[in-house]
Design a protein around this motif. Sequence first.
Motif, PDB file in Angstrom:
ATOM      1  N   PHE A 180       0.911  -1.278   0.030  1.00 22.83           N
ATOM      2  CA  PHE A 180      -0.179   0.204   0.053  1.00 22.83           C
ATOM      3  C   PHE A 180       0.709   1.286  -0.194  1.00 22.83           C
ATOM      4  O   PHE A 180       0.330   2.292  -0.325  1.00 22.83           O
ATOM      5  N   ASP A 181       2.122   1.109   0.386  1.00 26.11           N
ATOM      6  CA  ASP A 181       2.945   2.457   0.521  1.00 26.11           C
ATOM      7  C   ASP A 181       3.432   2.710  -1.084  1.00 26.11           C
ATOM      8  O   ASP A 181       3.820   3.792  -1.155  1.00 26.11           O
ATOM      9  N   ASP A 182       3.075   1.896  -2.280  1.00 26.81           N
ATOM     10  CA  ASP A 182       3.706   2.019  -3.482  1.00 26.81           C
ATOM     11  C   ASP A 182       2.383   2.798  -4.117  1.00 26.81           C
ATOM     12  O   ASP A 182       2.339   3.108  -5.275  1.00 26.81           O
ATOM     13  N   VAL A 183       1.244   2.778  -3.753  1.00 28.56           N
ATOM     14  CA  VAL A 183      -0.092   3.315  -4.235  1.00 28.56           C
ATOM     15  C   VAL A 183       0.062   4.991  -4.433  1.00 28.56           C
ATOM     16  O   VAL A 183       0.479   5.632  -3.266  1.00 28.56           O
ATOM     17  N   PRO A 184       0.285   5.633  -5.501  1.00 25.31           N
ATOM     18  CA  PRO A 184       0.373   7.184  -5.502  1.00 25.31           C
ATOM     19  C   PRO A 184      -0.771   7.794  -4.822  1.00 25.31           C
ATOM     20  O   PRO A 184      -1.919   7.495  -4.773  1.00 25.31           O
ATOM     21  N   ARG A 185      -0.387   8.711  -4.120  1.00 19.62           N
ATOM     22  CA  ARG A 185      -1.397   9.446  -3.333  1.00 19.62           C
ATOM     23  C   ARG A 185      -2.051  10.706  -4.108  1.00 19.62           C
ATOM     24  O   ARG A 185      -1.169  11.210  -5.083  1.00 19.62           O
TER      25      ARG A 185
END
Length: 195
Positions: free
Chosen positions: A9-14
């Motif tokens: 989930f840290d790789d999903v762009p904000r």
Amino acid sequence: MSKAPHDRFDDVPRTTGRVGAHRAEQPGINGPITLLWSAAVAVVLIVIGIFVSLVLMGRIDLFPSADPAGQPAPGVVAEVDTSYRVLILNATTEAGQVASVRETLIAQGWQPDAVFGSEGSTTEFDETTVFYVDEADESAALGVAEILGGVKAEQSDHYAALNDTELPQLTVVIGMDRVNGASTSPGAGEETPAG
């Protein structure tokens, strides 16, 4: 405090912007604009209501009859009836028209006291017309119309109030067509173009 381990989930762009349902007032809508739209809708509804009311009361005829006004009904024959009083109204800018029409009718058998008129007019009338009140008066009106050169005859109670006797009365309104070159010689019954 320890750092959380890295996961997928840290790789999903904000994304920027707000997420979710927001109940805040929309910035484009305000009181005066809403009031103007309400007033415009009210005016449209009032105009439609007035139009429908006039149609229902018979003031506006959506489907007029095919018979043009002023045309004699089939079978009505023109008749010169000197028992009618004739009121002559000059609706032109030229004085002397009443006297001319009066002389024409007297020459056709009307009594001088049965033919009378008025020269005064504040508005101009386009076409010389003989007005009659009841259907029974139509043949007499057509007779006067023929004497005056084939002018129009039309049923109307507009001038009925000007009759101060029990005798039937016709009303001749002299129009600008008579001034603009049309004249009638007594008894001729036809228009003579100006030379």
